[in-house]
Design a protein around this motif. Structure first.
Motif, short mmCIF file in Angstrom:
data_model
loop_
_atom_site.label_atom_id
_atom_site.label_comp_id
_atom_site.label_asym_id
_atom_site.label_seq_id
_atom_site.Cartn_x
_atom_site.Cartn_y
_atom_site.Cartn_z
N LEU A 48 -20.07 61.84 81.40
CA LEU A 48 -20.83 60.84 82.18
C LEU A 48 -19.89 60.03 83.08
CD1 LEU A 48 -23.85 60.08 82.15
CD2 LEU A 48 -23.26 58.19 80.63
N ALA A 49 -18.80 59.56 82.51
CA ALA A 49 -17.86 58.74 83.28
C ALA A 49 -17.21 59.55 84.40
CB ALA A 49 -16.78 58.17 82.35
N SER A 50 -16.91 60.83 84.12
CA SER A 50 -16.23 61.63 85.15
C SER A 50 -17.18 61.94 86.32
CB SER A 50 -15.68 62.92 84.55
OG SER A 50 -16.73 63.75 84.15
N LEU A 51 -18.49 61.81 86.09
CA LEU A 51 -19.44 61.99 87.19
C LEU A 51 -19.69 60.68 87.94
CD1 LEU A 51 -22.24 64.21 85.57
CD2 LEU A 51 -20.58 64.91 87.27
N PHE A 52 -19.97 59.64 87.18
CA PHE A 52 -20.43 58.40 87.80
C PHE A 52 -19.30 57.52 88.35
CE2 PHE A 52 -24.44 59.42 85.93
CZ PHE A 52 -25.38 58.76 86.72
N VAL A 53 -18.23 57.39 87.60
CA VAL A 53 -17.18 56.44 88.03
C VAL A 53 -16.56 56.84 89.38
CG1 VAL A 53 -14.96 55.41 87.39
CG2 VAL A 53 -16.80 55.58 85.70
N LEU B 208 -8.51 54.03 85.36
CA LEU B 208 -7.52 54.75 86.18
C LEU B 208 -8.20 55.81 87.05
CD1 LEU B 208 -4.64 55.21 83.56
CD2 LEU B 208 -4.67 53.65 85.51
N LEU B 209 -9.17 56.51 86.44
CA LEU B 209 -9.92 57.52 87.21
C LEU B 209 -10.63 56.84 88.40
CD1 LEU B 209 -11.27 60.42 87.40
CD2 LEU B 209 -13.13 59.44 86.07
N ARG C 271 -10.48 64.31 82.29
CA ARG C 271 -11.23 65.08 81.29
C ARG C 271 -10.28 65.64 80.22
NH1 ARG C 271 -13.94 68.03 85.76
NH2 ARG C 271 -15.74 66.80 86.36
N MET C 272 -9.17 66.19 80.69
CA MET C 272 -8.20 66.77 79.78
C MET C 272 -7.67 65.71 78.80
SD MET C 272 -6.77 69.62 79.11
CE MET C 272 -7.21 70.55 80.57
N MET D 95 -9.23 76.17 75.66
CA MET D 95 -8.43 75.44 76.63
C MET D 95 -6.99 75.34 76.12
SD MET D 95 -11.27 72.56 77.36
CE MET D 95 -10.43 71.61 78.58
N THR D 96 -6.10 75.98 76.82
CA THR D 96 -4.72 75.99 76.37
C THR D 96 -3.88 74.94 77.09
OG1 THR D 96 -4.29 77.74 77.94
CG2 THR D 96 -4.69 78.40 75.65
N ALA D 97 -4.44 74.35 78.13
CA ALA D 97 -3.68 73.33 78.88
C ALA D 97 -3.45 72.11 78.00
CB ALA D 97 -4.44 72.93 80.13
N ARG D 98 -2.31 71.49 78.20
CA ARG D 98 -1.98 70.30 77.41
C ARG D 98 -1.85 69.09 78.33
NH1 ARG D 98 -3.35 72.96 74.19
NH2 ARG D 98 -2.42 73.84 72.34
N VAL D 99 -2.18 67.95 77.77
CA VAL D 99 -1.98 66.71 78.52
C VAL D 99 -0.48 66.43 78.59
CG1 VAL D 99 -2.43 64.22 78.50
CG2 VAL D 99 -4.20 65.81 77.77
#
Lengths: 307, 264
Positions: free
Chosen positions: B58-63, B141-142, B211-212, B229-233
């Motif tokens: 939700l935040a990644s869409l709206f913010v 931050l986003l 998201r990550m 998901m193999t990616a790491r933060v």
């Protein structure tokens, strides 16, 4: 700040020479009007003075000393942009409050300025409900908020009704009487004629004529029409015998119903007005006198043709 | 900070919080966040695992949307209204003005985020500490990263309508299509693109980075691996650099564009 001048200002936008070695100067208590066709360079010059346009060359002098448009200079100026449109979400009071805070002006001054521009009744209304004239008056209020030494007004008459014009005339009067300076650009030449001390006519980035409105009238040398009324036809005959006056006489008609004779003279230029007034012929016998000078708009058009 | 900049920050905050679009989308975000939290709470023990990722989506869409709406007219809007010259006729520098606008609008954005999470917090109960608090700073931050992007677009365009169109495109590309694009790259390349490159591409997008980061908080690395998901933060230092770059970079670029403008 007692005097201000811009010297040798040149601005180029790509292929267009917007300003070409332009010079203007202002003294305290003076109102200077910049006129010219669209794109002639009036607003560009105002923006150079404000530091909003960077010239290729030229200098600003304040009290005959080289100067820059630093923060101290900007504290001394008030600016009304052309067709200014403040945020529609804010009230007139909120707009003024922001500029008052930014300029370090006390809140009482906001009330004073709102009264001065006759907007006190609309101060708490959102700007979206303002007419064009009210928005322009709000812009004027912002410009005069700090009682700046130099007032720069870009097309200040735009959208103003009679009430708004009266406010503007009052601003010009107060600024002149207080020994401050006003530099304005306009297309409403005739409206401002009696309210300015100096006029600069711009054409293609250059000032082609400058001076007081009277000096520009003389420079343009446009004919003046004079209507004289006599009750004795012999006076008209005497006019016809004068070599110079007869050449200016274009028509003579008899107003039969009142037994009066009217003559129209076209004096080739303002410079010959003194000669005409010295003629002994007119010390008596005249029942009516009316002089029609060309408007300042006509003078301006003529000057643009001449240069 | 000088008087004019301080006044401009307050002015921007006051003016932006009156914008009806900002208000509508902020309220919608608050309502949806509350609804998600309320629904998640009913899941009992699984509440954190359910509510957290839902709020992240939700935040990644709206913010980003609120942020872009807030900032897209910051400079071009002033320019169109003929008030940019008026602002710069005050004793304030061009770069200083850009920062003041960013901070003022950033405060308005923070208010919108706080409104959303605050209203969700009312319904969250005990879940609030585990879900909402970890979300707050990354969401801000986003938002600031997208606010900064919007500011850059407002400095680049000469017409407000063009800037508005551009922010819509940016929102769709970075928030919706970016991940799909990466998936497409993976499929087309048939795995030829290395994990390192993919990881770099994911975190190169602030929405992806967010998201990550948040998925790892809520699901843990094992949870991510279960999702394929193999990616790491990145480590926190790199994370700080990335967020700083996204937030500060476009603001500096906007100021630079304004500084280079010959005519205001």
């Amino acid at each position: 700040m007692k005097s201000l001048s811009l010297r040798d200002i040149s601005v180029r936008f790509g292929e267009v020479q917007a300003l070409d070695r332009v010079e203007i100067s202002l003294e305290v208590g003076q109102v200077c009007m910049l006129v010219g066709p669209n794109g002639a360079g009036k607003s560009t010059l105002l923006k150079v003075l404000l530091g909003l346009v960077r010239p290729e060359q030229g200098e600003l002098r304040i009290d005959h000393q080289m100067a820059i448009q630093d923060y101290a200079f900007r504290e001394k100026i008030g600016y009304l942009p052309e067709n200014v449109a403040f945020s529609e979400n804010l009230t007139g009071w909120q707009v003024l409050s922001f500029f008052a805070r930014a300029r370090g002006v006390r809140k009482e001054r906001i009330e004073e300025v709102l009264r001065f521009v006759s907007l006190e009744h609309a101060a708490r209304r959102a700007v979206r409900g303002y007419s064009r004239g009210m928005r322009q008056r709000l812009g004027l209020a912002v410009a005069i908020l700090t009682e700046p030494m130099l007032l720069i007004l870009d097309e200040p008459t735009g959208g103003l009704d009679q009430e708004g014009l009266s406010v503007l005339w009052e601003v010009l009067r107060v600024w002149r009487e207080a020994g401050r300076m006003v530099l304005l650009s306009t297309h409403d030449i005739a409206l401002l004629e009696r309210r300015v001390d100096q006029m600069c006519v711009f054409k293609r980035g250059r000032i082609c004529a400058r001076g007081t409105p009277l000096e520009l009238r003389e420079m343009a040398a446009l004919p003046i029409q004079i209507y004289l009324t006599f009750d004795d036809e012999k006076v008209v005959d005497r006019l016809r015998t004068s070599e110079v006056l007869s050449s200016w006489m274009t028509e003579a008609e008899e107003k039969k119903d009142q037994g009066l004779f009217q003559v129209r003279l076209v004096i080739p230029s303002r410079a010959l007005l003194d000669y005409f007034q010295q003629q002994p012929l007119f010390s008596s016998d005249i029942r009516g006198f009316r002089m029609e000078e060309p408007t300042l708009d006509e003078v301006y058009e003529r000057l643009l043709e001449m240069f | 900070m000088r008087r004019v900049a301080r006044s401009l920050i307050l002015h921007e905050l006051s003016e932006r919080t009156r914008d009806r679009w900002v208000l509508v989308i902020s309220l919608l975000f608050a309502v949806l966040a509350s609804a998600v939290t309320l629904y998640g709470r009913s899941a009992g023990a699984k509440a954190v695992g359910l509510t957290g990722p839902s709020l992240v989506t939700l935040a990644s869409l709206f913010v980003p949307l609120v942020a872009l709406i807030l900032s897209h007219d910051a400079i071009v809007g002033e320019s169109e209204r003929n008030t940019l010259g008026l602002l710069l006729s005050l004793p304030i520098g061009r770069m200083e003005m850009v920062w003041a606008k960013f901070i003022g609008r950033g405060l308005a954005l923070s208010a919108a985020v706080l409104l959303g999470f605050g209203s969700a917090g009312i319904f969250a109960g005990a879940v609030s500490r585990q879900v909402l608090w970890p979300l707050l700073l990354p969401t801000l931050l986003l938002g600031l990263a997208f606010l900064s992007l919007g500011l850059l677009l407002s400095a680049l365009y000469k017409r407000q309508v063009s800037a508005a169109s551009a922010v819509v495109v940016v929102w769709f590309v970075l928030v919706f299509f970016y991940d799909l694009g990466l998936l497409g790259v993976l499929v087309i390349s048939d795995g030829a693109v290395s994990q390192g490159v993919m990881r770099a591409l994911v975190i190169a997008n602030p929405a992806g980075l967010f998201r990550m980061q948040m998925m790892e908080v809520f699901l843990g690395t094992q949870g991510l691996e279960q999702l394929g998901m193999t990616a790491r933060v990145p480590v926190s230092g790199v994370l700080a650099v990335l967020w700083s770059a996204w937030i500060v970079g476009p603001v500096l670029l906007s100021g630079w564009i304004l500084l280079r403008k010959k005519v205001i």
